[in-house]
Design a protein around this motif. Structure first.
Motif, PDB file in Angstrom:
ATOM      1  N   GLU A 166       0.825  -1.212   0.000  1.00 18.83           N
ATOM      2  CA  GLU A 166       0.000   0.000   0.000  1.00 18.83           C
ATOM      3  C   GLU A 166       0.859   1.262   0.000  1.00 18.83           C
ATOM      4  N   ALA A 167       2.018   1.189   0.654  1.00 17.36           N
ATOM      5  CA  ALA A 167       2.875   2.369   0.779  1.00 17.36           C
ATOM      6  C   ALA A 167       3.426   2.836  -0.561  1.00 17.36           C
ATOM      7  N   THR A 168       3.449   1.957  -1.567  1.00 15.33           N
ATOM      8  CA  THR A 168       4.019   2.356  -2.858  1.00 15.33           C
ATOM      9  C   THR A 168       3.202   3.435  -3.557  1.00 15.33           C
ATOM     10  N   SER A 169       1.910   3.506  -3.238  1.00 16.69           N
ATOM     11  CA  SER A 169       1.068   4.524  -3.880  1.00 16.69           C
ATOM     12  C   SER A 169       0.423   5.485  -2.881  1.00 16.69           C
ATOM     13  N   ALA A 170       0.596   5.235  -1.578  1.00 18.46           N
ATOM     14  CA  ALA A 170      -0.137   6.006  -0.572  1.00 18.46           C
ATOM     15  C   ALA A 170       0.160   7.498  -0.632  1.00 18.46           C
ATOM     16  N   LEU A 171       1.431   7.887  -0.750  1.00 17.25           N
ATOM     17  CA  LEU A 171       1.770   9.304  -0.752  1.00 17.25           C
ATOM     18  C   LEU A 171       1.291   9.994  -2.030  1.00 17.25           C
ATOM     19  N   ILE A 172       1.311   9.270  -3.134  1.00 15.59           N
ATOM     20  CA  ILE A 172       0.797   9.829  -4.390  1.00 15.59           C
ATOM     21  C   ILE A 172      -0.695  10.098  -4.266  1.00 15.59           C
ATOM     22  N   VAL A 173      -1.433   9.104  -3.751  1.00 21.26           N
ATOM     23  CA  VAL A 173      -2.884   9.252  -3.594  1.00 21.26           C
ATOM     24  C   VAL A 173      -3.208  10.351  -2.596  1.00 21.26           C
ATOM     25  N   GLN A 174      -2.413  10.463  -1.542  1.00 24.18           N
ATOM     26  CA  GLN A 174      -2.648  11.526  -0.562  1.00 24.18           C
ATOM     27  C   GLN A 174      -2.554  12.901  -1.209  1.00 24.18           C
ATOM     28  N   ARG A 175      -1.536  13.098  -2.021  1.00 25.86           N
ATOM     29  CA  ARG A 175      -1.414  14.390  -2.709  1.00 25.86           C
ATOM     30  C   ARG A 175      -2.574  14.600  -3.680  1.00 25.86           C
ATOM     31  N   TRP A 176      -2.931  13.560  -4.373  1.00 29.85           N
ATOM     32  CA  TRP A 176      -4.006  13.655  -5.364  1.00 29.85           C
ATOM     33  C   TRP A 176      -5.327  14.037  -4.702  1.00 29.85           C
ATOM     34  N   LEU A 177      -5.680  13.363  -3.618  1.00 26.23           N
ATOM     35  CA  LEU A 177      -6.999  13.548  -3.026  1.00 26.23           C
ATOM     36  C   LEU A 177      -7.065  14.646  -1.973  1.00 26.23           C
ATOM     37  N   LEU A 178      -5.989  14.859  -1.240  1.00 32.55           N
ATOM     38  CA  LEU A 178      -6.081  15.724  -0.059  1.00 32.55           C
ATOM     39  C   LEU A 178      -5.385  17.075  -0.201  1.00 32.55           C
ATOM     40  N   THR A 179      -4.164  17.075  -0.664  1.00 32.55           N
ATOM     41  CA  THR A 179      -3.402  18.329  -0.619  1.00 32.55           C
ATOM     42  C   THR A 179      -3.478  19.136  -1.909  1.00 32.55           C
ATOM     43  N   GLY A 180      -3.708  18.465  -3.042  1.00 28.38           N
ATOM     44  CA  GLY A 180      -3.742  19.177  -4.318  1.00 28.38           C
ATOM     45  C   GLY A 180      -2.376  19.598  -4.811  1.00 28.38           C
ATOM     46  N   GLU A 181      -1.310  19.185  -4.119  1.00 25.83           N
ATOM     47  CA  GLU A 181       0.031  19.517  -4.575  1.00 25.83           C
ATOM     48  C   GLU A 181       0.377  18.698  -5.816  1.00 25.83           C
ATOM     49  N   PRO A 182       1.277  19.199  -6.657  1.00 26.80           N
ATOM     50  CA  PRO A 182       1.606  18.484  -7.890  1.00 26.80           C
ATOM     51  C   PRO A 182       2.287  17.154  -7.617  1.00 26.80           C
ATOM     52  N   VAL A 183       1.973  16.191  -8.447  1.00 26.06           N
ATOM     53  CA  VAL A 183       2.614  14.878  -8.374  1.00 26.06           C
ATOM     54  C   VAL A 183       3.333  14.669  -9.707  1.00 26.06           C
ATOM     55  N   ASP A 184       4.597  15.064  -9.748  1.00 27.10           N
ATOM     56  CA  ASP A 184       5.370  14.932 -10.974  1.00 27.10           C
ATOM     57  C   ASP A 184       6.369  13.787 -10.844  1.00 27.10           C
ATOM     58  N   ARG A 185       7.118  13.534 -11.905  1.00 27.38           N
ATOM     59  CA  ARG A 185       8.057  12.415 -11.909  1.00 27.38           C
ATOM     60  C   ARG A 185       9.146  12.591 -10.853  1.00 27.38           C
ATOM     61  N   GLN A 186       9.576  13.821 -10.638  1.00 19.00           N
ATOM     62  CA  GLN A 186      10.606  14.070  -9.643  1.00 19.00           C
ATOM     63  C   GLN A 186      10.110  13.680  -8.249  1.00 19.00           C
ATOM     64  N   TYR A 187       8.863  14.035  -7.927  1.00 23.49           N
ATOM     65  CA  TYR A 187       8.293  13.674  -6.634  1.00 23.49           C
ATOM     66  C   TYR A 187       8.173  12.158  -6.516  1.00 23.49           C
ATOM     67  N   VAL A 188       7.696  11.512  -7.559  1.00 23.31           N
ATOM     68  CA  VAL A 188       7.541  10.057  -7.540  1.00 23.31           C
ATOM     69  C   VAL A 188       8.889   9.376  -7.316  1.00 23.31           C
ATOM     70  N   ASP A 189       9.914   9.816  -8.020  1.00 23.93           N
ATOM     71  CA  ASP A 189      11.231   9.210  -7.861  1.00 23.93           C
ATOM     72  C   ASP A 189      11.768   9.423  -6.445  1.00 23.93           C
ATOM     73  N   HIS A 190      11.490  10.584  -5.871  1.00 23.90           N
ATOM     74  CA  HIS A 190      11.944  10.860  -4.509  1.00 23.90           C
ATOM     75  C   HIS A 190      11.249   9.930  -3.519  1.00 23.90           C
ATOM     76  N   VAL A 191       9.950   9.747  -3.660  1.00 22.44           N
ATOM     77  CA  VAL A 191       9.202   8.832  -2.791  1.00 22.44           C
ATOM     78  C   VAL A 191       9.736   7.412  -2.938  1.00 22.44           C
TER      79      VAL A 191
END
Length: 208
Positions: A166-191
């Motif tokens: 679940e942790a592999t997508s949890a932070l991406i989904v959190q940004r998508w649904l809750l914070t509205g912050e951008p989810v770009d490739r750089q963020y994904v690679d950092h996570v």
């Protein structure tokens, strides 16, 4: 990348000439744009026809109600989502899968689905459309990825469905649904580098 599902043949209309599948795609794209802009409550059949550049009769030949229109569009998203090919190792598969999730949630489909969340509380058909559409694609792709990793001996058995998975997508989904912050490739690679891979290293099979 390879398509997850092949396109189905056009469904027949309620009489008249056969439906044009290319026009269906134009209408569905218009629906996604409008959902992202105005949400489910303010969406109208007239607005969809105007956005798609078609007559209202074209819309009503395909869908009887607004709910039918939206349910069909969300359910059909599985046709448009392409899943990454097997890279041969788990980190490569994870990176590609996480990029896919970020791409979908950050695009028109993701914005449209997020706008539907309030309506999903009282429209079970919308929930079912999401579960049988994009969510089904993600779950199937992730399950195949974990299965390959187990077969290669990269992770212990039973990792699919675990907290680590679940942790592999949890932070991406959190940004998508809750914070509205951008989810770009750089963020994904950092996570992936800071959070996911350390968890995966702890999920390797125990040495005999």
């Amino acid at each position: 990348m390879v398509a997850m599902h092949a396109a189905e043949p056009p469904r027949s209309a309620r009489g008249g000439r056969p439906r044009d599948p290319s026009r269906d795609d134009v209408i569905r794209a218009a629906i996604l744009r409008l959902l992202a802009e105005v949400g489910y409550g303010a969406l109208t059949m007239d607005a969809v026809a105007a956005e798609a550049g078609v007559g209202k009769a074209t819309i009503y030949r395909r869908w009887r109600t607004k709910q039918d229109l939206v349910v069909d569009t969300i359910s059909d998203l599985n046709r448009a989502i392409a899943v990454p090919a097997d890279t041969g190792f788990l980190e490569g598969d994870l990176r590609a899968m996480m990029h896919l999730v970020a791409e979908v949630t950050g695009g028109p489909a993701g914005a449209a689905i997020r706008s539907l969340l309030p309506a999903m509380q009282y429209q079970p058909a919308l929930v079912e459309a999401f579960q049988s559409g994009p969510l089904a694609v993600w779950r199937s792709a992730y399950a195949a990825m974990w299965r390959r990793a187990e077969e290669r001996g990269e992770v212990r058995s039973g990792l699919a469905g675990s907290v680590v998975a679940e942790a592999t997508s949890a932070l991406i989904v959190q940004r998508w649904l809750l914070t509205g912050e951008p989810v770009d490739r750089q963020y994904v690679d950092h996570v992936l580098d800071v959070v996911v891979m350390p968890l995966i290293r702890n999920a390797r099979p125990a040495e005999a």
